[in-house]
Design a protein around this motif. Sequence first.
Motif, mmCIF file in Angstrom:
data_model
loop_
_atom_site.group_PDB
_atom_site.id
_atom_site.type_symbol
_atom_site.label_atom_id
_atom_site.label_comp_id
_atom_site.label_asym_id
_atom_site.label_seq_id
_atom_site.Cartn_x
_atom_site.Cartn_y
_atom_site.Cartn_z
ATOM 1 N N GLU A 42 2.995 30.078 73.206
ATOM 2 C CA GLU A 42 3.206 31.311 73.957
ATOM 3 C C GLU A 42 1.908 31.765 74.604
ATOM 4 N N SER A 43 2.005 32.325 75.806
ATOM 5 C CA SER A 43 0.841 32.876 76.491
ATOM 6 C C SER A 43 1.288 34.015 77.403
ATOM 7 N N ASP A 44 0.492 35.071 77.439
ATOM 8 C CA ASP A 44 0.810 36.161 78.367
ATOM 9 C C ASP A 44 0.181 35.918 79.731
ATOM 10 N N GLN A 45 -0.406 34.726 79.920
ATOM 11 C CA GLN A 45 -1.032 34.403 81.198
ATOM 12 C C GLN A 45 -0.174 33.489 82.072
ATOM 13 N N VAL A 46 0.816 32.836 81.488
ATOM 14 C CA VAL A 46 1.698 32.001 82.302
ATOM 15 C C VAL A 46 2.719 32.891 82.995
ATOM 16 N N THR A 47 3.106 32.503 84.176
ATOM 17 C CA THR A 47 4.006 33.326 84.985
ATOM 18 C C THR A 47 5.466 32.906 84.873
ATOM 19 N N GLN A 48 5.705 31.703 84.372
ATOM 20 C CA GLN A 48 7.064 31.248 84.115
ATOM 21 C C GLN A 48 7.016 30.116 83.103
ATOM 22 N N PRO A 49 8.110 29.870 82.389
ATOM 23 C CA PRO A 49 8.117 28.799 81.388
ATOM 24 C C PRO A 49 7.759 27.452 82.016
ATOM 25 N N CYS A 50 7.082 26.636 81.232
ATOM 26 C CA CYS A 50 6.629 25.333 81.729
ATOM 27 C C CYS A 50 6.747 24.299 80.618
ATOM 28 N N LYS A 51 7.283 23.123 80.955
ATOM 29 C CA LYS A 51 7.370 22.023 79.991
ATOM 30 C C LYS A 51 6.330 20.967 80.351
ATOM 31 N N PRO A 264 -2.444 -4.979 64.339
ATOM 32 C CA PRO A 264 -1.102 -4.731 64.914
ATOM 33 C C PRO A 264 -0.146 -4.039 63.959
ATOM 34 N N PHE A 265 -0.598 -2.947 63.355
ATOM 35 C CA PHE A 265 0.245 -2.238 62.403
ATOM 36 C C PHE A 265 0.227 -0.740 62.674
ATOM 37 N N ARG A 266 1.370 -0.107 62.378
ATOM 38 C CA ARG A 266 1.450 1.350 62.278
ATOM 39 C C ARG A 266 2.241 1.675 61.020
ATOM 40 N N PHE A 267 1.736 2.657 60.266
ATOM 41 C CA PHE A 267 2.445 3.045 59.049
ATOM 42 C C PHE A 267 2.322 4.552 58.863
ATOM 43 N N LEU A 268 3.452 5.237 58.859
ATOM 44 C CA LEU A 268 3.528 6.697 58.772
ATOM 45 C C LEU A 268 2.786 7.367 59.920
ATOM 46 N N ASN A 269 2.716 6.703 61.041
ATOM 47 C CA ASN A 269 2.168 7.245 62.287
ATOM 48 C C ASN A 269 2.967 6.661 63.447
ATOM 49 N N ALA A 270 4.212 7.024 63.524
ATOM 50 C CA ALA A 270 5.087 6.466 64.552
ATOM 51 C C ALA A 270 4.576 6.807 65.948
ATOM 52 N N PRO A 271 4.699 5.896 66.905
ATOM 53 C CA PRO A 271 4.338 6.193 68.293
ATOM 54 C C PRO A 271 5.061 7.448 68.762
ATOM 55 N N GLU A 272 4.338 8.315 69.487
ATOM 56 C CA GLU A 272 4.946 9.586 69.848
ATOM 57 C C GLU A 272 4.652 9.996 71.281
ATOM 58 N N ILE A 273 5.604 10.741 71.826
ATOM 59 C CA ILE A 273 5.438 11.507 73.056
ATOM 60 C C ILE A 273 5.541 12.970 72.645
ATOM 61 N N VAL A 274 4.706 13.821 73.234
ATOM 62 C CA VAL A 274 4.658 15.212 72.823
ATOM 63 C C VAL A 274 5.228 16.107 73.919
ATOM 64 N N GLU A 275 6.195 16.893 73.560
ATOM 65 C CA GLU A 275 6.815 17.859 74.471
ATOM 66 C C GLU A 275 6.276 19.250 74.132
ATOM 67 N N ILE A 276 5.527 19.859 75.071
ATOM 68 C CA ILE A 276 4.965 21.189 74.847
ATOM 69 C C ILE A 276 5.690 22.186 75.725
ATOM 70 N N ASN A 277 6.405 23.104 75.118
ATOM 71 C CA ASN A 277 7.114 24.140 75.843
ATOM 72 C C ASN A 277 6.267 25.409 75.854
ATOM 73 N N VAL A 278 5.744 25.757 77.017
ATOM 74 C CA VAL A 278 4.887 26.931 77.158
ATOM 75 C C VAL A 278 5.743 28.088 77.649
ATOM 76 N N HIS A 279 5.777 29.158 76.867
ATOM 77 C CA HIS A 279 6.605 30.314 77.183
ATOM 78 C C HIS A 279 5.729 31.506 77.558
ATOM 79 N N ALA A 280 6.234 32.343 78.444
ATOM 80 C CA ALA A 280 5.544 33.588 78.776
ATOM 81 C C ALA A 280 5.778 34.596 77.654
ATOM 82 N N ALA A 281 4.695 35.048 77.038
ATOM 83 C CA ALA A 281 4.814 35.983 75.908
ATOM 84 C C ALA A 281 5.119 37.366 76.439
#
Length: 281
Positions: A42-51, A264-281
């Motif tokens: 959340e931010s009071d500086q954003v003017t509209q929601p942004c993904k 060539p291993f991953r364990f308990l760290n699955a590959p990820e994409i991060v979705e950040i939803n920024v809302h106007a506070a």
Amino acid sequence: MFRWICRMFLTLFLLCLACVGLLAYAYWVEPNMLVVRSVEVESDQVTQPCKIVFFTDTHFGQYYDISHARKITDQINALEPDIVVFGGDLFDNYARDRETLDLSSLSAAFAEIEAKAGKFAVWGNHDYGGGAARVYEDMMEASGFEVLDDESRLLSDYGIRVIGYDDLLMGQTDDSLYMLKSQAFNVIVAHEPVIAQKIESSSQNLVLTGHTHGGQVTVPVLTDRLLPAGSGEFRKGFYDAQEIGTDVDLQMYTSSGIGMTRYPFRFLNAPEIVEINVHAA
């Protein structure tokens, strides 16, 4: 005695079977996963929601081949982002893998990533070595990404300024550039997490970083001690200003990334994409 020996061998067999199963999972299963982590800001500086969709550390090469690029693109587009950000380390070891890397296919796949307000990228340390510096920026720009090298772009429709820093380990960023005068909501993209502790700002700030791979393989106590230089005490996940150790109005998400390096291993760290939803506070 015979019964005790049988039990001992059975126990050893089951332990060996479990170890083989864990290795198989860490080699074949988890590296081929791709999860979406959602973060609300959340931010009071954003003017509209942004993904904002953030992905990082693909490390294309010997351990993570370019055939995964299409899956990454499809997953990002399914989220319908306003902004897409890449946090660096496109390649793993370009000098070693250049003969097998199909850059035209990679560029074509990433060119299909859609973002309403823009696609941005920064340099990672692996994007410099082994000749990668000669192709990284051209490759990202051909895919429609703007590489921010100690630069920023104001997205006035959202009240957001996207700031991208050069790589801390291999680049050359003057410390004065970490003193921000922007009064917008700053989305700061940097490869290494310790950059968050350098930021000086009177505005609200969200830092997006990678580099650590979340340790790539999770082993209690040991993983935190083996994080690469530039990680500091940040392994993965969301950190507030107190956890970062700053008086600045600042939050940070450190992603465990997508690809692999060193092994060539991953364990308990699955590959990820991060979705950040920024809302106007």
